[in-house]
Structures are given as structure tokens and as C-alpha cells.
Design a protein around this motif. Structure first.
Motif, PDB file in Angstrom:
ATOM      1  N   ILE A 244       0.840  -1.204   0.000  1.00  9.60           N
ATOM      2  CA  ILE A 244       0.000   0.000   0.000  1.00  9.60           C
ATOM      3  C   ILE A 244       0.875   1.253   0.000  1.00  9.60           C
ATOM      4  CG2 ILE A 244      -1.685   1.307   1.350  1.00  9.60           C
ATOM      5  CD1 ILE A 244      -2.758  -1.431   2.330  1.00  9.60           C
ATOM      6  N   GLY A 245       1.944   1.224   0.787  1.00  3.42           N
ATOM      7  CA  GLY A 245       2.831   2.376   0.855  1.00  3.42           C
ATOM      8  C   GLY A 245       3.490   2.694  -0.470  1.00  3.42           C
ATOM      9  N   MET A 246       3.915   1.661  -1.196  1.00  4.43           N
ATOM     10  CA  MET A 246       4.545   1.884  -2.498  1.00  4.43           C
ATOM     11  C   MET A 246       3.532   2.413  -3.514  1.00  4.43           C
ATOM     12  SD  MET A 246       7.759   1.265  -2.211  1.00  4.43           S
ATOM     13  CE  MET A 246       7.485   2.090  -0.636  1.00  4.43           C
ATOM     14  N   ARG A 247       2.343   1.888  -3.456  1.00  3.18           N
ATOM     15  CA  ARG A 247       1.302   2.337  -4.388  1.00  3.18           C
ATOM     16  C   ARG A 247       0.999   3.818  -4.202  1.00  3.18           C
ATOM     17  NH1 ARG A 247      -4.381   0.296  -2.787  1.00  3.18           N
ATOM     18  NH2 ARG A 247      -4.089   2.096  -1.397  1.00  3.18           N
ATOM     19  N   ASP A 248       1.009   4.272  -2.949  1.00  5.13           N
ATOM     20  CA  ASP A 248       0.593   5.637  -2.640  1.00  5.13           C
ATOM     21  C   ASP A 248       1.750   6.607  -2.424  1.00  5.13           C
ATOM     22  OD1 ASP A 248      -1.965   4.612  -2.728  1.00  5.13           O
ATOM     23  OD2 ASP A 248      -2.129   4.367  -0.552  1.00  5.13           O
ATOM     24  N   PHE A 249       2.999   6.121  -2.512  1.00  2.00           N
ATOM     25  CA  PHE A 249       4.137   6.955  -2.135  1.00  2.00           C
ATOM     26  C   PHE A 249       4.215   8.234  -2.961  1.00  2.00           C
ATOM     27  CE2 PHE A 249       8.537   8.345  -1.917  1.00  2.00           C
ATOM     28  CZ  PHE A 249       8.826   8.207  -0.569  1.00  2.00           C
ATOM     29  N   GLY A 250       3.982   8.113  -4.255  1.00  2.00           N
ATOM     30  CA  GLY A 250       4.109   9.269  -5.131  1.00  2.00           C
ATOM     31  C   GLY A 250       3.112  10.371  -4.833  1.00  2.00           C
ATOM     32  N   GLN A 251       2.032  10.042  -4.123  1.00  2.00           N
ATOM     33  CA  GLN A 251       0.999  11.032  -3.821  1.00  2.00           C
ATOM     34  C   GLN A 251       1.263  11.758  -2.501  1.00  2.00           C
ATOM     35  OE1 GLN A 251      -2.733   8.916  -3.930  1.00  2.00           O
ATOM     36  NE2 GLN A 251      -2.204   7.845  -5.826  1.00  2.00           N
ATOM     37  N   THR A 252       2.249  11.299  -1.758  1.00  2.00           N
ATOM     38  CA  THR A 252       2.502  11.897  -0.447  1.00  2.00           C
ATOM     39  C   THR A 252       3.313  13.171  -0.519  1.00  2.00           C
ATOM     40  OG1 THR A 252       4.555  10.658  -0.076  1.00  2.00           O
ATOM     41  CG2 THR A 252       2.487   9.580   0.559  1.00  2.00           C
ATOM     42  N   GLY A 253       4.057  13.363  -1.611  1.00  2.00           N
ATOM     43  CA  GLY A 253       4.940  14.509  -1.715  1.00  2.00           C
ATOM     44  C   GLY A 253       6.233  14.349  -0.941  1.00  2.00           C
ATOM     45  N   ARG A 254       6.439  13.185  -0.356  1.00  2.00           N
ATOM     46  CA  ARG A 254       7.638  12.935   0.429  1.00  2.00           C
ATOM     47  C   ARG A 254       8.828  12.684  -0.482  1.00  2.00           C
ATOM     48  NH1 ARG A 254       8.071   8.107   5.010  1.00  2.00           N
ATOM     49  NH2 ARG A 254      10.126   8.687   5.840  1.00  2.00           N
ATOM     50  N   GLY A 255       9.996  13.189  -0.111  1.00  2.00           N
ATOM     51  CA  GLY A 255      11.197  12.922  -0.878  1.00  2.00           C
ATOM     52  C   GLY A 255      11.635  11.479  -0.738  1.00  2.00           C
ATOM     53  N   PHE A 256      12.476  11.042  -1.649  1.00  2.00           N
ATOM     54  CA  PHE A 256      12.932   9.646  -1.641  1.00  2.00           C
ATOM     55  C   PHE A 256      13.705   9.334  -0.364  1.00  2.00           C
ATOM     56  CE2 PHE A 256      16.109   6.395  -2.435  1.00  2.00           C
ATOM     57  CZ  PHE A 256      15.325   5.388  -2.968  1.00  2.00           C
ATOM     58  N   VAL A 257      13.395   8.188   0.221  1.00  2.00           N
ATOM     59  CA  VAL A 257      14.153   7.660   1.359  1.00  2.00           C
ATOM     60  C   VAL A 257      14.420   6.187   1.089  1.00  2.00           C
ATOM     61  CG1 VAL A 257      13.216   9.286   3.040  1.00  2.00           C
ATOM     62  CG2 VAL A 257      12.059   7.099   2.661  1.00  2.00           C
ATOM     63  N   LYS A 258      15.449   5.646   1.730  1.00  2.00           N
ATOM     64  CA  LYS A 258      15.799   4.248   1.512  1.00  2.00           C
ATOM     65  C   LYS A 258      14.737   3.327   2.113  1.00  2.00           C
ATOM     66  CE  LYS A 258      20.789   5.030   1.365  1.00  2.00           C
ATOM     67  NZ  LYS A 258      22.100   4.690   1.959  1.00  2.00           N
TER      68      LYS A 258
END
Length: 238
Positions: free
Chosen positions: A56-70
Motif C-alpha cells: 500500500i505504501g509503495m502504491r501511494d508513495f508518489g501522492q505523499t509529496g515525500r522525498g525519496f528515502v531508503k
């Protein structure tokens, strides 16, 4: 269905396609839970819940506006949230042990042989949401013969974002259509195809312990399909 033009390189999803994350992590979870006096908790159910939070987190990550993290950071955040929901407290050392378990996953029985055969004809790279340190550790643990470790950290994007696929092709100096994603997940392949890549589906019916995969709605005819990486090698003339 077979692609008309053979790809110039193969990019691999890793979790579930090349390595058996569920069995590997559940074994570690079971060890940790037993050590803290909670062998009553189902280690596979714990693992499945943790993994579903990842999906779920990967599916929605791009919508969070959060910068890339490992990915280690995301795995830890998801683990902490799971423990809160379970009202289960684990020591810092135990939490670290569980997160680092994703660096030491066991390969499917056909993976190493299949990759070595495919490598005779094609460059093999990762196209994973794992970061470089994780994938290097996993490759050394499992004997995975990658030519290069690419993916989220190189692309600065998580699948299924188009950049995760297109920048992998760019790193190899080839067009997206000259790169084939090999994956056991219809959703991953759907996004890769939309980004211009060729696609190869590997059947891994035990990835979720025999339960239906959560992305069956994306199922369609792919350019290549096989029941194992050794079978894919045969289909691709390796």
C-alpha cells in the motif's frame, strides 16, 4: 505472447520474483517472537501484515509529496506502526534485526540457475524498490549474479512510478522498449508496460503462501510467461 524483438537487457523485480520474502521473514519473525516470549503470535500473519503495508505504501508513495528515502527507513516505519496496532513492544535491537532481515532473503530454488543461464545472453540488472546496500547484501547472501544493481535509489523513485522503469533503461543507454522487466506481479508489469518496457511474468503461486495475489486485476497477456526463471531461460534461448 512473445515480443517481436528480443530485449537488449533484463531488469528484475526482486522481492517475490527472485527471492522468497515470506518464508524468509516469517522464519526470522518466529525466532524474535519466541525469544521475547510470544510464540503464540502467528509469524506468517505478522509477515503478511507487514508486507501489505509495504504494498500500500509503495502504491501511494508518489501522492505523499515525500522525498525519496531508503527502503530500510520505510520498512522500519511500517514495522513500528504494525507493532503499535498489535499492542506489542519490541526492543530496538529486535526491531533492527527484523528490518535487516530483508537484506538476507533466500532465493527461490530455480533463481540462481535461471539467472546464470539468462546472463549468458542478456545483461541482468535489478529494478527493485530495494536500495543498493540492501540488494548488494541480498545478492551476496543468495548468490544472485547481477551485472548491475539499479532501481529505486538510482531512479530516485519507487515503482510503480514510470521513472523507476524509464531511468533504469536510461542508465543502460537503451530505449525503454529494449528493456524487459521480469516480475511475478501483474501490477508491476502493468506499470512497466505503460512506461514502454517489454514484460515477462514469472508464476510464483507460493509468494503469498498459496493465497491469491493482491494485484490480479492487472492481469493480461504479457510478452513472455514462465513458471520459473529456468523456464524463462529456455523460452528466451538461454
Amino acid at each position: 505472447m512473445t515480443a517481436n524483438t528480443p530485449p537488449k537487457a533484463l531488469a528484475f523485480d526482486v522481492f517475490g520474483t527472485v527471492v522468497d520474502w515470506r518464508t524468509s521473514i516469517a522464519a526470522l519473525v518466529g525466532q524474535v517472537l519466541s525469544a521475547v516470549g510470544r510464540p503464540d503470535i502467528d509469524a506468517f500473519a505478522f509477515t503478511d501484515d507487514w508486507r501489505m503495508r509495504y504494498l500500500i505504501g509503495m502504491r501511494d508513495f508518489g501522492q505523499t509529496g515525500r522525498g525519496f528515502v531508503k527502503l530500510d527507513i520505510l520498512h522500519r516505519e511500517m514495522l513500528d506502526a504494525l507493532l503499535v496496532d498489535m499492542q506489542l513492544d519490541l526492543a530496538e535491537a529486535d526491531r533492527h534485526t527484523l528490518v535487516m532481515g530483508w537484506h538476507r532473503l533466500e532465493p527461490w530454488p530455480d533463481s540462481v540457475e535461471g539467472l546464470n543461464r539468462l546472463k549468458r545472453r542478456f545483461p541482468l540488472v535489478t529494478c527493485s524498490n530495494g536500495h543498493i546496500a540492501l540488494l548488494v547484501n541480498m545478492a551476496r547472501h543468495a548468490g544472485l549474479p547481477w551485472d548491475a544493481i539499479l532501481g529505486a535509489e538510482v531512479a530516485q523513485a519507487y515503482k510503480p512510478a514510470p521513472a523507476a522503469y524509464q531511468r533504469t533503461a536510461q542508465a543502460l543507454d537503451i530505449a525503454p522498449g529494449e528493456l524487459c522487466l521480469v516480475a511475478a506481479h501483474h501490477g508491476d508489469l502493468f506499470a512497466a508496460r505503460a512506461a514502454g518496457l517489454q514484460t515477462a511474468f514469472i508464476h510464483r503461486p507460493l509468494e503469498y503462501g498459496g493465497a491469491p495475489a493482491p494485484d490480479l486485476q492487472f492481469q493480461q497477456p504479457w510478452d513472455y510467461e514462465a513458471g520459473s526463471l529456468t523456464e524463462l531461460a529456455e523460452r528466451m534461448g538461454c
